[in-house]
Design a protein around this motif. Sequence first.
Motif, PDB file in Angstrom:
ATOM      1  N   TRP A 168      -0.532 -16.894   8.518  1.00 24.84           N
ATOM      2  CA  TRP A 168      -0.023 -15.936   7.810  1.00 24.84           C
ATOM      3  C   TRP A 168      -0.815 -14.728   7.553  1.00 24.84           C
ATOM      4  O   TRP A 168      -0.380 -13.520   7.738  1.00 24.84           O
ATOM      5  CB  TRP A 168       0.654 -16.623   6.438  1.00 24.84           C
ATOM      6  N   MET A 169      -1.983 -14.961   7.201  1.00 30.20           N
ATOM      7  CA  MET A 169      -2.975 -13.724   7.268  1.00 30.20           C
ATOM      8  C   MET A 169      -3.190 -12.971   8.407  1.00 30.20           C
ATOM      9  O   MET A 169      -3.152 -11.874   8.204  1.00 30.20           O
ATOM     10  CB  MET A 169      -4.295 -14.161   6.561  1.00 30.20           C
ATOM     11  N   GLU A 170      -3.294 -13.454   9.438  1.00 29.61           N
ATOM     12  CA  GLU A 170      -3.068 -13.069  10.720  1.00 29.61           C
ATOM     13  C   GLU A 170      -2.206 -12.259  11.184  1.00 29.61           C
ATOM     14  O   GLU A 170      -2.169 -11.165  11.549  1.00 29.61           O
ATOM     15  CB  GLU A 170      -3.799 -14.073  11.971  1.00 29.61           C
ATOM     16  N   HIS A 171      -0.886 -12.670  10.959  1.00 30.63           N
ATOM     17  CA  HIS A 171       0.378 -12.346  11.217  1.00 30.63           C
ATOM     18  C   HIS A 171       0.537 -11.034  10.200  1.00 30.63           C
ATOM     19  O   HIS A 171       0.896 -10.082  10.581  1.00 30.63           O
ATOM     20  CB  HIS A 171       1.645 -13.265  10.676  1.00 30.63           C
ATOM     21  N   GLN A 172       0.035 -11.165   8.887  1.00 29.56           N
ATOM     22  CA  GLN A 172       0.042 -10.110   8.187  1.00 29.56           C
ATOM     23  C   GLN A 172      -0.649  -8.796   8.570  1.00 29.56           C
ATOM     24  O   GLN A 172      -0.286  -7.668   8.492  1.00 29.56           O
ATOM     25  CB  GLN A 172      -0.402 -10.211   6.651  1.00 29.56           C
ATOM     26  N   GLU A 173      -1.909  -9.007   9.003  1.00 30.30           N
ATOM     27  CA  GLU A 173      -2.758  -8.034   9.537  1.00 30.30           C
ATOM     28  C   GLU A 173      -2.415  -7.399  10.968  1.00 30.30           C
ATOM     29  O   GLU A 173      -2.056  -6.260  10.823  1.00 30.30           O
ATOM     30  CB  GLU A 173      -4.229  -8.385   9.900  1.00 30.30           C
ATOM     31  N   GLN A 174      -1.494  -8.273  11.631  1.00 25.17           N
ATOM     32  CA  GLN A 174      -1.072  -7.446  12.860  1.00 25.17           C
ATOM     33  C   GLN A 174       0.395  -7.055  12.819  1.00 25.17           C
ATOM     34  O   GLN A 174       0.724  -5.962  13.542  1.00 25.17           O
ATOM     35  CB  GLN A 174      -1.073  -8.641  13.880  1.00 25.17           C
ATOM     36  N   HIS A 175       1.251  -7.417  11.824  1.00 24.26           N
ATOM     37  CA  HIS A 175       2.621  -7.069  12.022  1.00 24.26           C
ATOM     38  C   HIS A 175       3.346  -6.626  10.619  1.00 24.26           C
ATOM     39  O   HIS A 175       4.548  -6.435  10.419  1.00 24.26           O
ATOM     40  CB  HIS A 175       3.458  -8.122  12.334  1.00 24.26           C
ATOM     41  N   ASP A 176       2.522  -6.589   9.608  1.00 28.83           N
ATOM     42  CA  ASP A 176       3.010  -6.325   8.139  1.00 28.83           C
ATOM     43  C   ASP A 176       2.822  -5.053   7.899  1.00 28.83           C
ATOM     44  O   ASP A 176       1.468  -4.435   7.764  1.00 28.83           O
ATOM     45  CB  ASP A 176       2.742  -7.358   7.055  1.00 28.83           C
ATOM     46  N   PHE A 177       3.630  -4.064   7.098  1.00 28.23           N
ATOM     47  CA  PHE A 177       3.317  -2.905   6.699  1.00 28.23           C
ATOM     48  C   PHE A 177       4.135  -2.762   5.267  1.00 28.23           C
ATOM     49  O   PHE A 177       5.128  -2.446   4.933  1.00 28.23           O
ATOM     50  CB  PHE A 177       4.293  -1.822   7.661  1.00 28.23           C
ATOM     51  N   HIS A 178       3.526  -3.427   4.386  1.00 25.03           N
ATOM     52  CA  HIS A 178       3.856  -3.254   3.087  1.00 25.03           C
ATOM     53  C   HIS A 178       3.948  -1.799   2.237  1.00 25.03           C
ATOM     54  O   HIS A 178       2.748  -1.321   2.555  1.00 25.03           O
ATOM     55  CB  HIS A 178       2.901  -4.236   2.202  1.00 25.03           C
ATOM     56  N   ALA A 179       4.932  -1.474   1.590  1.00 20.30           N
ATOM     57  CA  ALA A 179       4.952  -0.122   0.986  1.00 20.30           C
ATOM     58  C   ALA A 179       5.073  -0.393  -0.123  1.00 20.30           C
ATOM     59  O   ALA A 179       5.873  -1.443  -0.681  1.00 20.30           O
ATOM     60  CB  ALA A 179       6.269   0.633   1.514  1.00 20.30           C
ATOM     61  N   THR A 180       5.114   0.589  -1.302  1.00 24.80           N
ATOM     62  CA  THR A 180       5.287   0.222  -2.742  1.00 24.80           C
ATOM     63  C   THR A 180       6.865   0.526  -3.137  1.00 24.80           C
ATOM     64  O   THR A 180       7.606   0.950  -2.395  1.00 24.80           O
ATOM     65  CB  THR A 180       4.493   1.569  -3.524  1.00 24.80           C
ATOM     66  N   VAL A 181       7.230  -0.140  -4.169  1.00 28.78           N
ATOM     67  CA  VAL A 181       8.405   0.091  -4.725  1.00 28.78           C
ATOM     68  C   VAL A 181       8.841   1.442  -4.868  1.00 28.78           C
ATOM     69  O   VAL A 181       9.707   1.647  -4.517  1.00 28.78           O
ATOM     70  CB  VAL A 181       8.513  -0.911  -6.032  1.00 28.78           C
ATOM     71  N   HIS A 182       7.946   2.054  -5.455  1.00 25.30           N
ATOM     72  CA  HIS A 182       8.175   3.428  -5.802  1.00 25.30           C
ATOM     73  C   HIS A 182       8.656   4.385  -4.441  1.00 25.30           C
ATOM     74  O   HIS A 182       9.537   5.076  -4.357  1.00 25.30           O
ATOM     75  CB  HIS A 182       6.802   4.148  -6.446  1.00 25.30           C
ATOM     76  N   ASP A 183       7.645   4.302  -3.426  1.00 32.14           N
ATOM     77  CA  ASP A 183       7.990   4.850  -2.256  1.00 32.14           C
ATOM     78  C   ASP A 183       9.471   4.529  -1.505  1.00 32.14           C
ATOM     79  O   ASP A 183      10.267   5.289  -1.230  1.00 32.14           O
ATOM     80  CB  ASP A 183       6.958   4.615  -1.261  1.00 32.14           C
ATOM     81  N   GLN A 184       9.494   3.160  -1.538  1.00 32.28           N
ATOM     82  CA  GLN A 184      10.479   2.668  -0.905  1.00 32.28           C
ATOM     83  C   GLN A 184      11.972   3.232  -1.708  1.00 32.28           C
ATOM     84  O   GLN A 184      13.074   3.701  -1.101  1.00 32.28           O
ATOM     85  CB  GLN A 184      10.803   1.096  -0.565  1.00 32.28           C
ATOM     86  N   MET A 185      12.047   3.316  -3.090  1.00 32.76           N
ATOM     87  CA  MET A 185      13.067   3.842  -3.870  1.00 32.76           C
ATOM     88  C   MET A 185      13.377   5.105  -3.606  1.00 32.76           C
ATOM     89  O   MET A 185      14.338   5.679  -3.599  1.00 32.76           O
ATOM     90  CB  MET A 185      12.974   3.471  -5.334  1.00 32.76           C
ATOM     91  N   LYS A 186      12.280   6.060  -3.508  1.00 33.59           N
ATOM     92  CA  LYS A 186      12.053   7.497  -3.160  1.00 33.59           C
ATOM     93  C   LYS A 186      12.913   7.786  -1.709  1.00 33.59           C
ATOM     94  O   LYS A 186      13.762   8.354  -1.480  1.00 33.59           O
ATOM     95  CB  LYS A 186      10.859   7.872  -3.199  1.00 33.59           C
ATOM     96  N   TRP A 187      12.411   6.852  -0.809  1.00 32.62           N
ATOM     97  CA  TRP A 187      13.100   7.142   0.363  1.00 32.62           C
ATOM     98  C   TRP A 187      14.649   6.630   0.407  1.00 32.62           C
ATOM     99  O   TRP A 187      15.497   7.438   1.107  1.00 32.62           O
ATOM    100  CB  TRP A 187      12.496   6.126   1.521  1.00 32.62           C
ATOM    101  N   LEU A 188      14.994   5.568  -0.116  1.00 33.95           N
ATOM    102  CA  LEU A 188      16.415   5.401  -0.349  1.00 33.95           C
ATOM    103  C   LEU A 188      17.095   6.665  -0.946  1.00 33.95           C
ATOM    104  O   LEU A 188      18.504   6.925  -0.479  1.00 33.95           O
ATOM    105  CB  LEU A 188      16.601   4.134  -1.002  1.00 33.95           C
ATOM    106  N   HIS A 189      16.708   7.291  -1.926  1.00 38.20           N
ATOM    107  CA  HIS A 189      17.411   8.370  -2.462  1.00 38.20           C
ATOM    108  C   HIS A 189      17.258   9.519  -1.686  1.00 38.20           C
ATOM    109  O   HIS A 189      18.500  10.072  -1.396  1.00 38.20           O
ATOM    110  CB  HIS A 189      16.478   8.843  -3.760  1.00 38.20           C
TER     111      HIS A 189
END
Length: 228
Positions: free
Chosen positions: A182-203
């Motif tokens: 999972w950690m290798e997968h996270q390093e290669q394929h995961d792009f975590h963004a913050t709650v604040h940013d994603q709520m802003k993008w939705l708006h």
Amino acid sequence: MSEVSTEEFYDDLASSYNDIIYRCAPRYEEMQQTMMQYVPGDLQPQRILDLGCGTGNLTLRVLETFPGAHVVALDLSQEILDVCRRQCGEQRVSYLQQDFSDLQLSANSFDLVVSSIAIHHVDDLTKQVLFQCVLESLKPGGVFTFVDQFRGETPGIYQQHMKVWKTFADAKGVPPEEWQMWMEHQEQHDFHATVHDQMKWLHEVGFIEVDCLWKHVLWTLLTARKRT
Ligand SMILES: C[S@@+](CC[C@H](N)C(=O)[O-])C[C@H]1O[C@@H](n2cnc3c(N)ncnc32)[C@H](O)[C@@H]1O
């Protein structure tokens, strides 16, 4: 560490995904149950899209919650879509192999768009384009709700999320090689963004009624609605 694409990763994981996910994602069922509890009572969805359906665990829940609805189950991995097809059948579900970065969806065609632990696989710019595309695919008054892994607002909070997650995995008896995967997968394929940013993008793309409905460690449930 060998580089594999997200598609290859989920193709390989397809047959074992359902054994693994319950011990690797804390409160996996609770987050999906809560998502269903908060679909507005006035919506009565007839056409539902599940983005990154995987083996279909959320798809099944949606079919159960809305017995009159038809679900489009969309995923990048053909192997995992085949498992989803075996789990959810053909009667009320159609299957689409598509990439979030190049979605081809008809405008105004869904009452409800759902997603579980999938959107963090694309980078932040692609997430914003995806949100726009989801908005266009919804009918007026339609709802977009997704649960996913989010970054903490500070590096310290994010680090603590990872520690709490590891403690959970250890308590569940997750073998070290599975955690490493999972950690290798996270390093290669995961792009975590913050709650604040994603709520802003939705708006920013035009959603209204944007809210955070549930949160535990990395996992967070957001909802948003298209204007009528
Ligand atoms: C962690 S699984 C979640 C599956 C399911 N929704 C669940 O909650 O169990 C992530 C899913 O997202 C899919 N996925 C990842 N990147 C994608 C992309 N760019 N386009 C479409 N699907 C993607 C993967 O193939 C995988 O099935």
